[in-house]
Enzyme design. Structure first.
Site, PDB file in Angstrom:
ATOM      1  N   LYS A  68       0.815  -1.222   0.000  1.00  0.00           N
ATOM      2  CA  LYS A  68       0.000   0.000   0.000  1.00  0.00           C
ATOM      3  C   LYS A  68       0.851   1.276   0.000  1.00  0.00           C
ATOM      4  CE  LYS A  68      -4.042  -2.198   2.013  1.00  0.00           C
ATOM      5  NZ  LYS A  68      -5.196  -2.097   2.905  1.00  0.00           N
ATOM      6  N   ASN A  89      -5.044   1.929  -1.452  1.00  0.00           N
ATOM      7  CA  ASN A  89      -5.551   0.564  -1.686  1.00  0.00           C
ATOM      8  C   ASN A  89      -6.305   0.462  -3.009  1.00  0.00           C
ATOM      9  OD1 ASN A  89      -8.064   1.756  -1.062  1.00  0.00           O
ATOM     10  ND2 ASN A  89      -8.845  -0.242  -0.405  1.00  0.00           N
ATOM     11  N   ASP A 107     -10.327   1.960   2.193  1.00  0.00           N
ATOM     12  CA  ASP A 107     -10.404   1.196   3.446  1.00  0.00           C
ATOM     13  C   ASP A 107     -11.227   1.968   4.483  1.00  0.00           C
ATOM     14  OD1 ASP A 107      -8.894  -1.035   2.650  1.00  0.00           O
ATOM     15  OD2 ASP A 107      -7.016  -0.020   3.095  1.00  0.00           O
ATOM     16  N   GLY A 130      -4.167  -0.718  17.851  1.00  0.00           N
ATOM     17  CA  GLY A 130      -3.244  -0.800  16.724  1.00  0.00           C
ATOM     18  C   GLY A 130      -2.894   0.583  16.202  1.00  0.00           C
ATOM     19  N   ALA A 131      -1.766   0.655  15.491  1.00  0.00           N
ATOM     20  CA  ALA A 131      -1.336   1.940  14.916  1.00  0.00           C
ATOM     21  C   ALA A 131      -0.609   1.721  13.588  1.00  0.00           C
ATOM     22  CB  ALA A 131      -0.437   2.683  15.901  1.00  0.00           C
ATOM     23  N   GLY A 132      -0.928   0.614  12.909  1.00  0.00           N
ATOM     24  CA  GLY A 132      -0.316   0.322  11.607  1.00  0.00           C
ATOM     25  C   GLY A 132      -1.135   0.939  10.488  1.00  0.00           C
ATOM     26  N   GLY A 133      -0.913   0.426   9.282  1.00  0.00           N
ATOM     27  CA  GLY A 133      -1.588   0.971   8.102  1.00  0.00           C
ATOM     28  C   GLY A 133      -3.101   0.868   8.205  1.00  0.00           C
ATOM     29  N   VAL A 156       3.452   2.682  22.076  1.00  0.00           N
ATOM     30  CA  VAL A 156       2.566   3.815  22.382  1.00  0.00           C
ATOM     31  C   VAL A 156       2.888   5.032  21.504  1.00  0.00           C
ATOM     32  CG1 VAL A 156       2.150   5.511  24.207  1.00  0.00           C
ATOM     33  CG2 VAL A 156       2.004   3.078  24.716  1.00  0.00           C
TER      34      VAL A 156
HETATM   35  P1  ATR Z   1      -1.507  -3.398   9.153  1.00  0.00           P
HETATM   36  O1  ATR Z   1      -1.426  -2.698   7.834  1.00  0.00           O
HETATM   37  O2  ATR Z   1      -2.206  -4.732   9.099  1.00  0.00           O
HETATM   38  O3  ATR Z   1      -2.051  -2.521  10.222  1.00  0.00           O
HETATM   39  P2  ATR Z   1       1.166  -2.932  10.116  1.00  0.00           P
HETATM   40  O4  ATR Z   1       1.192  -1.568   9.498  1.00  0.00           O
HETATM   41  O5  ATR Z   1       2.413  -3.756  10.032  1.00  0.00           O
HETATM   42  O6  ATR Z   1       0.009  -3.818   9.525  1.00  0.00           O
HETATM   43  O7  ATR Z   1       0.747  -2.747  11.668  1.00  0.00           O
HETATM   44  C1  ATR Z   1       0.724  -3.815  12.521  1.00  0.00           C
HETATM   45  C2  ATR Z   1       0.022  -3.456  13.838  1.00  0.00           C
HETATM   46  O8  ATR Z   1      -0.046  -4.648  14.621  1.00  0.00           O
HETATM   47  C3  ATR Z   1       0.778  -2.449  14.690  1.00  0.00           C
HETATM   48  O9  ATR Z   1      -0.145  -1.781  15.517  1.00  0.00           O
HETATM   49  C4  ATR Z   1       1.711  -3.358  15.511  1.00  0.00           C
HETATM   50  O10 ATR Z   1       2.143  -2.812  16.728  1.00  0.00           O
HETATM   51  P3  ATR Z   1       3.473  -1.850  16.756  1.00  0.00           P
HETATM   52  O11 ATR Z   1       2.982  -0.525  16.246  1.00  0.00           O
HETATM   53  O12 ATR Z   1       3.853  -1.816  18.166  1.00  0.00           O
HETATM   54  O13 ATR Z   1       4.478  -2.490  15.859  1.00  0.00           O
HETATM   55  C5  ATR Z   1       0.753  -4.502  15.801  1.00  0.00           C
HETATM   56  N1  ATR Z   1       1.447  -5.781  16.048  1.00  0.00           N
HETATM   57  C6  ATR Z   1       2.034  -6.576  15.127  1.00  0.00           C
HETATM   58  N2  ATR Z   1       2.522  -7.686  15.707  1.00  0.00           N
HETATM   59  C7  ATR Z   1       2.222  -7.601  17.026  1.00  0.00           C
HETATM   60  C8  ATR Z   1       2.455  -8.454  18.148  1.00  0.00           C
HETATM   61  N3  ATR Z   1       3.084  -9.609  18.030  1.00  0.00           N
HETATM   62  N4  ATR Z   1       2.007  -8.044  19.343  1.00  0.00           N
HETATM   63  C9  ATR Z   1       1.345  -6.865  19.471  1.00  0.00           C
HETATM   64  N5  ATR Z   1       1.099  -6.014  18.452  1.00  0.00           N
HETATM   65  C10 ATR Z   1       1.522  -6.381  17.238  1.00  0.00           C
END
Ligand code: ATR
Length: 273
Positions: A68, A89, A107, A130-133, A156
């Site tokens: 993405k 996306n 999305d 969560g804070a990813g994409g 955090v």
């Molecule tokens: P996506 O696009 O699916 O959101 P991503 O951008 O890689 O994927 O983001 C992954 C999210 O899952 C993040 O919030 C990540 O936490 P961090 O910001 O601390 O990295 C969380 N995550 C991935 N693996 C994890 C794990 N084993 N335990 C807890 N949080 C996890």
């Protein structure tokens, strides 16, 4: 004979994506001369490969993990949402004679469609995990509704950064270890982290009214959804969001609103035949 328009989803891996089935379902229903393929892009020149697909005559692409951000870079123009979320996306060619991509993000609108199907009530306390994409698209959707959210993430600082970039109003930020405290008295929890693939799950505190929406679906979401239900949460998985984002991409490409509920029923069957 009319020439078929070409569409596809790029990702890696992409073989298990439901997107080809969803879009082909609508092509058949609406008798559209179009085809949709799963395109696994593995090279380290993904951005260039995506541009090459426009030159090769593709009319539109969906983009899934982990492409993405390369798709964002491959686009010659971006919607405001894609720019703010930082991920694309959906790629389209608004000028069919011009073989360059315009980047969009559906999305967040797909998430809003799933949220509106799930609950008609405006929650007082919303928790975003969560804070990813994926979380960024949800955060953008929540900000578009002027929601205030409590954020939870393993890291955090990433939550704080996300809220600042998206301009999401927040009323607290917690580490994932403090999930229970963060979720106490929550009306709505949205989980965007997928622990299911590695056999993990989230465990929530009991509720007598709370709603829990996990944006994963299938086996990846099962354990967390079951555990949430046993603690009183009303639950929804990520399948409606998947259908919603697909429908919004379909509308960008064809200007037609496809039948979302029919596709959702079909997708539930595909997952649980
Ligand atoms: P996506 O696009 O699916 O959101 P991503 O951008 O890689 O994927 O983001 C992954 C999210 O899952 C993040 O919030 C990540 O936490 P961090 O910001 O601390 O990295 C969380 N995550 C991935 N693996 C994890 C794990 N084993 N335990 C807890 N949080 C996890």
């Amino acid at each position: 004979m009319t020439q078929k328009q070409l569409f596809g989803v790029v990702g890696n891996p992409v073989t298990h994506s439901l997107s080809p089935r969803i879009h082909q379902f609508w092509y058949e229903e609406l008798e559209l001369p179009a085809s949709y393929q799963a395109l696994d892009l593995v090279s380290d020149t993904v951005c260039e490969d995506i541009r090459a697909l426009a030159r090769a005559g593709y009319s539109g692409l969906n983009v899934t993990l982990p492409h993405k951000i390369p798709a964002f870079e491959a686009a010659s123009s971006l919607s405001d949402a894609a720019e703010r979320i930082g991920a694309v996306n959906t790629l389209s060619r608004p000028d069919p004679d011009h073989r360059v991509w315009s980047g969009d993000n559906t999305d967040w609108t797909g998430f809003l469609w799933s949220l509106d199907r799930f609950t008609k009530h405006r929650p007082e306390k919303t928790v975003l995990i969560g804070a990813g994409g994926a979380a960024r698209a949800v955060a953008y959707a929540l900000a578009s509704r002027s929601f205030t959210a409590v954020l939870v993430n393993r890291t955090v600082e990433k939550s704080i950064q996300m809220a600042e970039q998206i301009a999401l109003d927040i009323s607290g930020v917690h580490a994932l270890e403090d999930l229970n405290a963060a979720c106490t008295n929550a009306d709505l929890i949205i989980n965007t982290i997928s622990l299911g693939h590695s056999g993990g799950s989230l465990s929530l505190p009991p509720t007598d009214h709370g709603m829990f929406l996990d944006i994963s679906y299938g086996q990846a979401a099962d354990l967390t959804l079951q555990s949430a239900r046993s603690n009183g949460w009303q639950t929804e998985d990520g399948l409606p969001m998947l259908i919603g984002q697909a429908a919004d991409a379909f509308e960008i490409w064809f200007g037609i609103e496809p039948d979302r509920e029919a596709a959702l029923r079909a997708a539930r069957e595909w997952l649980n035949p």
